[in-house]
Design a protein around this motif. Structure first.
Motif, mmCIF file in Angstrom:
data_model
loop_
_atom_site.group_PDB
_atom_site.id
_atom_site.type_symbol
_atom_site.label_atom_id
_atom_site.label_comp_id
_atom_site.label_asym_id
_atom_site.label_seq_id
_atom_site.Cartn_x
_atom_site.Cartn_y
_atom_site.Cartn_z
ATOM 1 N N VAL A 1 1.101 -8.842 16.194
ATOM 2 C CA VAL A 1 0.341 -7.700 15.679
ATOM 3 C C VAL A 1 0.485 -7.608 14.163
ATOM 4 C CG1 VAL A 1 0.014 -5.202 15.833
ATOM 5 C CG2 VAL A 1 0.668 -6.495 17.866
ATOM 6 N N LEU A 2 1.687 -7.836 13.681
ATOM 7 C CA LEU A 2 1.950 -7.872 12.240
ATOM 8 C C LEU A 2 2.750 -9.128 11.940
ATOM 9 C CD1 LEU A 2 3.100 -4.154 11.773
ATOM 10 C CD2 LEU A 2 0.891 -5.090 11.073
ATOM 11 N N LYS A 3 2.408 -9.795 10.846
ATOM 12 C CA LYS A 3 3.107 -11.041 10.526
ATOM 13 C C LYS A 3 3.342 -11.153 9.023
ATOM 14 C CE LYS A 3 2.903 -16.043 11.283
ATOM 15 N NZ LYS A 3 2.117 -17.153 11.850
ATOM 16 N N GLY A 4 4.621 -11.113 8.637
ATOM 17 C CA GLY A 4 5.005 -11.332 7.245
ATOM 18 C C GLY A 4 4.404 -10.350 6.258
ATOM 19 N N VAL A 5 4.410 -9.047 6.621
ATOM 20 C CA VAL A 5 3.824 -8.030 5.733
ATOM 21 C C VAL A 5 4.809 -7.681 4.625
ATOM 22 C CG1 VAL A 5 2.932 -5.666 5.582
ATOM 23 C CG2 VAL A 5 2.412 -7.090 7.590
ATOM 24 N N ASN A 6 4.323 -7.753 3.381
ATOM 25 C CA ASN A 6 5.101 -7.326 2.215
ATOM 26 C C ASN A 6 4.275 -6.303 1.446
ATOM 27 O OD1 ASN A 6 7.667 -9.152 1.854
ATOM 28 N ND2 ASN A 6 6.018 -10.538 2.494
ATOM 29 N N LEU A 7 4.908 -5.182 1.137
ATOM 30 C CA LEU A 7 4.160 -4.099 0.504
ATOM 31 C C LEU A 7 5.112 -3.158 -0.225
ATOM 32 C CD1 LEU A 7 1.364 -2.608 0.264
ATOM 33 C CD2 LEU A 7 2.015 -1.369 2.346
ATOM 34 N N HIS A 8 4.657 -2.655 -1.371
ATOM 35 C CA HIS A 8 5.398 -1.612 -2.074
ATOM 36 C C HIS A 8 4.483 -0.416 -2.268
ATOM 37 C CE1 HIS A 8 7.019 0.506 -5.689
ATOM 38 N NE2 HIS A 8 8.106 0.397 -4.967
ATOM 39 N N ILE A 9 4.973 0.769 -1.888
ATOM 40 C CA ILE A 9 4.199 2.005 -2.018
ATOM 41 C C ILE A 9 4.955 2.918 -2.973
ATOM 42 C CG2 ILE A 9 3.170 3.962 -0.792
ATOM 43 C CD1 ILE A 9 3.400 2.187 1.779
ATOM 44 N N ARG A 10 4.303 3.289 -4.044
ATOM 45 C CA ARG A 10 4.947 4.110 -5.064
ATOM 46 C C ARG A 10 5.214 5.520 -4.548
ATOM 47 N NH1 ARG A 10 0.614 1.485 -7.442
ATOM 48 N NH2 ARG A 10 -0.652 3.390 -7.319
ATOM 49 N N GLY A 11 6.279 6.121 -5.027
ATOM 50 C CA GLY A 11 6.551 7.513 -4.679
ATOM 51 C C GLY A 11 5.416 8.400 -5.167
ATOM 52 N N GLY A 12 4.906 9.250 -4.282
ATOM 53 C CA GLY A 12 3.818 10.141 -4.643
ATOM 54 C C GLY A 12 2.440 9.530 -4.533
ATOM 55 N N GLU A 13 2.346 8.260 -4.126
ATOM 56 C CA GLU A 13 1.057 7.591 -4.000
ATOM 57 C C GLU A 13 0.373 7.993 -2.692
ATOM 58 O OE1 GLU A 13 -0.787 3.018 -4.017
ATOM 59 O OE2 GLU A 13 1.374 3.325 -3.810
ATOM 60 N N CYS A 14 -0.954 7.954 -2.690
ATOM 61 C CA CYS A 14 -1.718 8.081 -1.454
ATOM 62 C C CYS A 14 -2.301 6.714 -1.135
ATOM 63 C CB CYS A 14 -2.827 9.121 -1.580
ATOM 64 S SG CYS A 14 -3.789 9.298 -0.059
ATOM 65 N N LEU A 15 -1.864 6.140 -0.018
ATOM 66 C CA LEU A 15 -2.307 4.811 0.409
ATOM 67 C C LEU A 15 -3.094 4.946 1.698
ATOM 68 C CD1 LEU A 15 -1.913 1.600 0.014
ATOM 69 C CD2 LEU A 15 -0.230 1.867 1.860
ATOM 70 N N ALA A 16 -4.290 4.359 1.749
ATOM 71 C CA ALA A 16 -5.075 4.313 2.986
ATOM 72 C C ALA A 16 -4.988 2.909 3.565
ATOM 73 C CB ALA A 16 -6.528 4.691 2.716
ATOM 74 N N ILE A 17 -4.846 2.827 4.882
ATOM 75 C CA ILE A 17 -4.785 1.548 5.579
ATOM 76 C C ILE A 17 -6.006 1.443 6.483
ATOM 77 C CG2 ILE A 17 -3.438 0.071 7.112
ATOM 78 C CD1 ILE A 17 -0.947 1.648 6.300
ATOM 79 N N VAL A 18 -6.807 0.404 6.274
ATOM 80 C CA VAL A 18 -7.990 0.178 7.099
ATOM 81 C C VAL A 18 -7.928 -1.228 7.680
ATOM 82 C CG1 VAL A 18 -9.380 1.774 5.707
ATOM 83 C CG2 VAL A 18 -9.420 -0.674 5.174
ATOM 84 N N GLY A 19 -8.777 -1.484 8.649
ATOM 85 C CA GLY A 19 -8.811 -2.806 9.285
ATOM 86 C C GLY A 19 -9.524 -2.709 10.608
ATOM 87 N N ALA A 20 -9.955 -3.844 11.122
ATOM 88 C CA ALA A 20 -10.633 -3.877 12.416
ATOM 89 C C ALA A 20 -9.664 -3.472 13.523
ATOM 90 C CB ALA A 20 -11.174 -5.279 12.671
ATOM 91 N N SER A 21 -10.213 -3.100 14.679
ATOM 92 C CA SER A 21 -9.359 -2.793 15.830
ATOM 93 C C SER A 21 -8.498 -4.013 16.157
ATOM 94 C CB SER A 21 -10.220 -2.439 17.043
ATOM 95 O OG SER A 21 -10.937 -1.245 16.817
ATOM 96 N N GLY A 22 -7.203 -3.766 16.362
ATOM 97 C CA GLY A 22 -6.287 -4.855 16.659
ATOM 98 C C GLY A 22 -5.638 -5.474 15.437
ATOM 99 N N SER A 23 -5.946 -4.950 14.250
ATOM 100 C CA SER A 23 -5.375 -5.527 13.025
ATOM 101 C C SER A 23 -3.947 -5.060 12.761
ATOM 102 C CB SER A 23 -6.258 -5.195 11.818
ATOM 103 O OG SER A 23 -6.353 -3.790 11.635
ATOM 104 N N GLY A 24 -3.476 -4.041 13.506
ATOM 105 C CA GLY A 24 -2.080 -3.604 13.367
ATOM 106 C C GLY A 24 -1.886 -2.351 12.541
ATOM 107 N N LYS A 25 -2.952 -1.619 12.254
ATOM 108 C CA LYS A 25 -2.852 -0.422 11.406
ATOM 109 C C LYS A 25 -1.863 0.607 11.974
ATOM 110 C CE LYS A 25 -7.168 0.725 11.791
ATOM 111 N NZ LYS A 25 -7.541 -0.317 12.778
ATOM 112 N N THR A 26 -2.123 0.989 13.214
ATOM 113 C CA THR A 26 -1.282 2.018 13.830
ATOM 114 C C THR A 26 0.128 1.502 14.068
ATOM 115 O OG1 THR A 26 -3.132 3.206 14.841
ATOM 116 C CG2 THR A 26 -0.988 3.463 15.888
ATOM 117 N N THR A 27 0.269 0.231 14.419
ATOM 118 C CA THR A 27 1.605 -0.336 14.612
ATOM 119 C C THR A 27 2.406 -0.277 13.321
ATOM 120 O OG1 THR A 27 0.810 -1.822 16.350
ATOM 121 C CG2 THR A 27 2.886 -2.400 15.283
#
Length: 257
Positions: A31-57
């Protein structure tokens, strides 16, 4: 000569080499493979993707509701192990307690954490007012519209004063007009509360309206995660040229034009 470590902002999230696999009917599903990400404090990040892309996971791993198979999640530099009071989750359905009034629903998690009834209600009242429901503090969930019920859910999440607000399709069940109003409300609350906000959505326009950055998860687990900066002034104008251009760019990510 001494050096000072760089300050870590409140609500900063770092994801390192995160992978998650489910076993379905005897088959391993990445469902998720090798995800690397940095989210800044106070940032608003939206996650989109097709069904099955692992958003909710991904959101559930950040919330501590799912455990990753590999990799780590750090909040303010500290590893995440399970749920924590620095994170609050808002689901598509607000899941209010039907036998409790609006203010009692918002106060409930505070009472669970040991605050007295009076202290919990005092703090809850502030957050009920924040989401624009001051005239409905004694109403029951059955007396509320869908949008109002979701506002109560948002107030309840904010009442515990989290650093990070995690939202899983929070407006997906609302009608079109209520959805637009709630997008404006979420944007206002995020600006006022200064929390890190991570929102999963299928609505590409919603992602652009709310986020500083949009993360596009690929359906192909070997594919590259795409990040799109939303460098537009707030409040945002959906008909403005820059907004329209970003919407077209996002639609292009899904082969839609």
């Amino acid at each position: 000569m001494t050096t000072t470590a760089p300050e870590t902002l409140r609500g900063e999230v770092t994801i390192r080499d995160l992978s998650k696999t489910f076993n379905i009917n005897g088959r391993a599903l990445n469902v998720l493979k090798g995800v690397n990400l940095h989210i800044r404090g106070g940032e608003c990040l939206a996650i989109v993707g097709a069904s099955g892309s692992g958003k909710t996971t991904l959101l559930r791993v950040l919330a501590g509701l799912e455990e990753a198979d590999e990799g780590r999640v750090l909040i303010d530099g500290e590893p995440v192990h399970g749920v924590g009071t620095e994170r609050a989750v808002i689901f598509q359905e607000p899941r209010l307690l039907p036998w409790r009034t609006v203010i009692e629903n918002v106060a409930f998690p505070l009472e669970v954490r040991g605050l007295s009834r009076d202290e919990a209600r005092q703090r809850a009242r502030h957050h009920v007012q924040l989401v624009g429901l001051a005239d409905f503090v004694e109403a029951y969930p059955s007396q509320l519209s869908g949008g109002m019920a979701q506002r109560v859910g948002i107030a309840r999440a904010l009442a515990i004063q989290p650093e990070i607000l995690l939202l899983d399709e929070p407006l997906g069940a609302l009608d079109a007009m209520t959805k637009l109003t709630m997008q404006e409300e979420l944007s206002r609350i995020w600006r006022e509360e200064k929390v890190t906000m991570i929102i999963v959505t299928h609505d590409l326009e919603e992602a652009i309206y709310l986020a500083d950055r949009v993360l596009v998860l690929p359906k192909d687990k070997g594919g590259r995660i795409r990040e799109i900066e939303v460098d537009l002034p707030r409040p945002r104008n959906r008909s403005e040229g820059g907004f329209v251009k970003l919407r077209e760019e996002l639609l292009g990510e899904f082969g839609l034009h």
